[in-house]
Scaffold this active site. Structure first.
Site, short mmCIF file in Angstrom:
data_model
loop_
_atom_site.label_atom_id
_atom_site.label_comp_id
_atom_site.label_asym_id
_atom_site.label_seq_id
_atom_site.Cartn_x
_atom_site.Cartn_y
_atom_site.Cartn_z
N LYS A 73 9.57 7.77 29.03
CA LYS A 73 9.91 7.31 27.68
C LYS A 73 10.58 5.94 27.76
O LYS A 73 10.31 5.06 26.96
CB LYS A 73 10.84 8.29 26.95
CG LYS A 73 10.21 9.59 26.52
CD LYS A 73 9.29 9.50 25.32
CE LYS A 73 7.85 9.31 25.61
NZ LYS A 73 7.04 10.21 26.27
N HIS A 124 17.55 11.85 51.09
CA HIS A 124 16.55 11.55 52.13
C HIS A 124 16.05 10.10 52.05
O HIS A 124 14.98 9.78 52.57
CB HIS A 124 15.38 12.53 52.03
CG HIS A 124 15.81 13.94 52.30
ND1 HIS A 124 16.16 14.38 53.55
CD2 HIS A 124 16.01 14.98 51.45
CE1 HIS A 124 16.54 15.65 53.48
NE2 HIS A 124 16.46 16.04 52.22
N LYS A 177 -2.67 4.69 22.60
CA LYS A 177 -2.30 6.08 22.30
C LYS A 177 -3.26 7.04 23.00
O LYS A 177 -2.85 8.05 23.55
CB LYS A 177 -2.34 6.29 20.78
CG LYS A 177 -2.00 7.70 20.32
CD LYS A 177 -0.55 8.01 20.58
CE LYS A 177 -0.15 9.41 20.20
NZ LYS A 177 1.13 9.80 20.81
O1 M6R Z 1 -3.60 12.39 24.66
P1 M6R Z 1 -3.08 12.89 25.99
O2 M6R Z 1 -1.99 13.88 25.85
O3 M6R Z 1 -4.18 13.36 26.89
O4 M6R Z 1 -2.45 11.60 26.67
C1 M6R Z 1 -1.95 11.66 27.97
C2 M6R Z 1 -1.11 10.46 28.30
O5 M6R Z 1 -1.87 9.28 28.16
C3 M6R Z 1 0.11 10.36 27.38
O6 M6R Z 1 0.93 11.49 27.49
C4 M6R Z 1 0.95 9.12 27.74
O7 M6R Z 1 1.53 9.26 28.99
C5 M6R Z 1 1.98 8.88 26.64
N1 M6R Z 1 1.98 7.49 26.29
C6 M6R Z 1 3.35 9.27 27.01
O8 M6R Z 1 4.26 9.01 26.00
#
Ligand code: M6R
Length: 588
Positions: free
Chosen positions: A467, A486, A583
């Site tokens: 995040k 480690h 997204k």
């Molecule tokens: O749509 P999805 O859940 O398959 O996407 C997976 C990742 O691309 C997504 O969780 C990405 O890591 C986000 N930007 C995290 O906030």
């Protein structure tokens, strides 16, 4: 990733297409463009940067009944006007989402037929091919049909042809596309939010289907060009659900929806402390592989701990982009679980298809209804998060974690644990109401921040660190607390920011000792815990309500998300649309 919108109808097409593109901004892009007919001639306008830049370049007095638009997230060739879509060759103008894998080979072939390419993109071969086929036989549907056997890769296409200014054409393979029906015209779009201002009625286009769309009619053909009837779908939520509703950012709005999202997801599967029929029968599987990307992968890690602890079934968690290229030791009693908010992530979809090819049952945990992963899996369980617009996932993570916990209970038949979900929404609300700015202020000027924890807390560290990375561009790094000594502990010096998570009773004492080790080296520690701990081990404390471990991660993630948000805000970042990110990642 790239977004497509097209409109043909009785009303002005350009504002509708631009509205749609604005709603698709969350997918991530670095240039935008539109094509439309005016006085029988095609006009194309493209600009690098935001849609608002493009809007300023468009004439104000244009009235057109048909237009296609695109937001591009650069893959082949830099973000430039020339590489932006729409792309045109001969009589065909095209917008594309996806990747044409054999584009170099196709370019070579078409160059021999005297085709000149002006962009560096893979997309330009599509209008070139269509135009080439059209010269041989001027039948647009047949030209589009021929793409199926010629083009490899993924595509959703919006197509217009100078010789047919009454119809907009669309087809897809691998990348999502919907066709929507409004009162005075029809749309194509990459995703439902693009059309909600005008209609909530839509059709999902399946692989290789072709849509021919006029003002009054949508005709859909299968790959053999036989006309088919599709089920009309209705988006059940309110259009307002994708608007900001007074919040400064979608990320904040979506975090504040989490109490409701939790309840909606829980109530969809459980009533009176029993599972409803919405849960499939999963008790015969003896081994589980969870496959996902990014945050969804971290949900998978939480799922591993819960399922293994409750059901005593071995679970491995794999990053989807690695999964299909490695040896996967599955058998007929293996269940492959794919977690994906969008249901369109190319790596996750490819992993799902690989498991299916190998004859293995798959279960999808998805948010977007009717998405490719949801449709192709053996079983599909939806989270009830509603549209998630901010690139950084928040409410979907919480809903996926809720569903993973329910799945662990279902597989292990530990129905007695369902009582721990009762009233959890109040605890979520309590955490949402706390002020996390003081923690953000302590760390927002740092460039490296350590997150440490063990077991499920480690999975949450990974999520907290991601995040921070994606919204604030700070290098948040997660470590299993026991691993620090480690090697990594050499990086801890005076004032190094460390976020320690210690909520797991089983490893509490050990995690606290690891946190003390950083404190002994004068680190600046923010501790997130649900128990009283010695006050010498932290500088700032975030107390999480004490709940059963099955639901604990659902609460612990909230401060991590809100700290990420507040830090990004203090740094003045573009919170909902971080640079370089999309997204839905529809390329492998
Ligand atoms: O749509 P999805 O859940 O398959 O996407 C997976 C990742 O691309 C997504 O969780 C990405 O890591 C986000 N930007 C995290 O906030």
């Amino acid at each position: 990733m790239c977004g497509i919108v097209g409109y043909v109808g009785k009303e002005n097409a350009l504002p509708r297409v631009l509205d749609g593109l604005n709603f698709l901004e969350y997918r991530g892009y670095d240039s935008a463009g539109v094509a439309y007919f005016t006085n029988g001639k095609i006009k194309i306008t493209k600009e690098v940067g935001r849609i608002s830049v493009l809007e300023k370049k468009l004439p104000k007095d244009i009235y057109t009944n048909m237009a296609i638009g695109h937001t591009r997230w650069a893959t082949h060739g830099e973000a430039s006007k020339i590489n932006s879509h729409p792309h045109r060759q001969g009589k065909f103008t095209v917008v594309h989402n996806g990747i044409i894998e054999n584009y170099a080979e196709l370019k070579k072939e078409l160059k021999k037929a005297k085709v000149k390419f002006i962009s560096e993109t893979d997309t330009e071969v599509i209008p070139a091919l269509l135009n080439y086929y059209y010269q041989q036989e001027p039948n647009i549907l047949k030209c589009i049909q021929k793409l199926k056997n010629k083009v490899t890769g993924s595509y959703a296409l919006g197509i217009i042809c100078d010789d047919d200014q009454d119809h907009l054409y669309a087809t897809r393979c691998g990348s999502p596309l919907i066709i929507a029906k409004a009162a005075k015209g029809n749309f194509i779009a990459s995703d439902v939010p693009a059309i909600l201002k005008y209609t909530n009625k839509y059709y999902l286009l399946d692989e290789y289907e072709i849509a021919q769309i006029s003002m009054n009619k949508i005709t859909i053909y299968n790959a053999d060009l036989k006309e088919i009837t599709k089920e009309e779908l209705t988006f059940a939520g309110q259009a307002e659900s994708i608007l900001l509703n007074g919040y400064e950012h979608y990320m904040l709005k979506e975090i504040h929806e989490e109490d409701q999202v939790f309840l909606d997801t829980f109530n969809y599967y459980v009533t009176d402390n029993k599972f409803k029929k919405t849960m499939p029968h999963l008790k015969n599987y003896r081994q589980i592989h969870i496959v996902a990307c990014g945050s969804a992968y971290y949900v998978g890690l939480i799922g591993k701990f819960l399922i293994e602890r409750l059901a005593q079934i071995p679970v491995t968690v794999e990053v989807a982009s690695e999964y299909r290229y490695q040896e996967n030791f599955y058998n007929k009693q293996t269940l492959v679980i794919i977690i994906s908010q969008s249901g369109e992530t190319a790596d996750s979809l490819a992993a799902l298809r690989k498991a299916k090819e190998d004859g293995i049952d798959t279960l999808a945990i998805v948010n977007v209804i009717g998405s490719s992963i949801a449709r192709e899996a053996t079983y599909t369980l939806y989270i009830k998060a509603g549209p998630e617009i901010a690139v950084a996932t928040t409410k979907a993570f919480l809903a996926q974690t809720t569903l993973m916990a329910l799945l662990a209970i279902h597989i292990s038949n530990r129905l007695d644990l369902l009582k721990h979900f009762n009233g959890l929404e109040q605890k979520i609300k309590y955490l949402l109401q706390q002020d996390y700015r003081q923690y953000a202020k302590a760390i927002y000027q740092e460039e490296n921040i350590f997150y440490i924890g063990r077991q499920m807390d480690y999975a949450l560290c990974l999520e907290g660190a991601l995040k921070l990375k994606e919204t604030s561009y700070i290098n948040g790094v997660a470590y299993q607390a026991g691993e620090l000594k480690h090697g990594t502990i050499s990086l801890i010096k005076e004032n190094t920011p460390v976020i320690g998570i210690a909520t797991e009773a089983k490893v509490m004492a050990k995690t606290i000792s690891n946190i003390k080790e950083t404190k002994a080296r004068k680190a600046q520690v923010i501790l997130i815990t649900n128990q009283d701990v010695p006050d010498k081990c932290y500088d700032k404390l975030i107390m999480i309500p004490k709940v059963h471990e099955i639901v604990s991660p659902i609460l612990t993630v909230i401060p991590l998300q809100l700290i990420g948000y507040e830090v990004a805000k203090l740094r003045g970042c573009d919170i909902d649309k971080p640079k370089n990110l999309a997204k839905s990642v529809t390329v492998e």
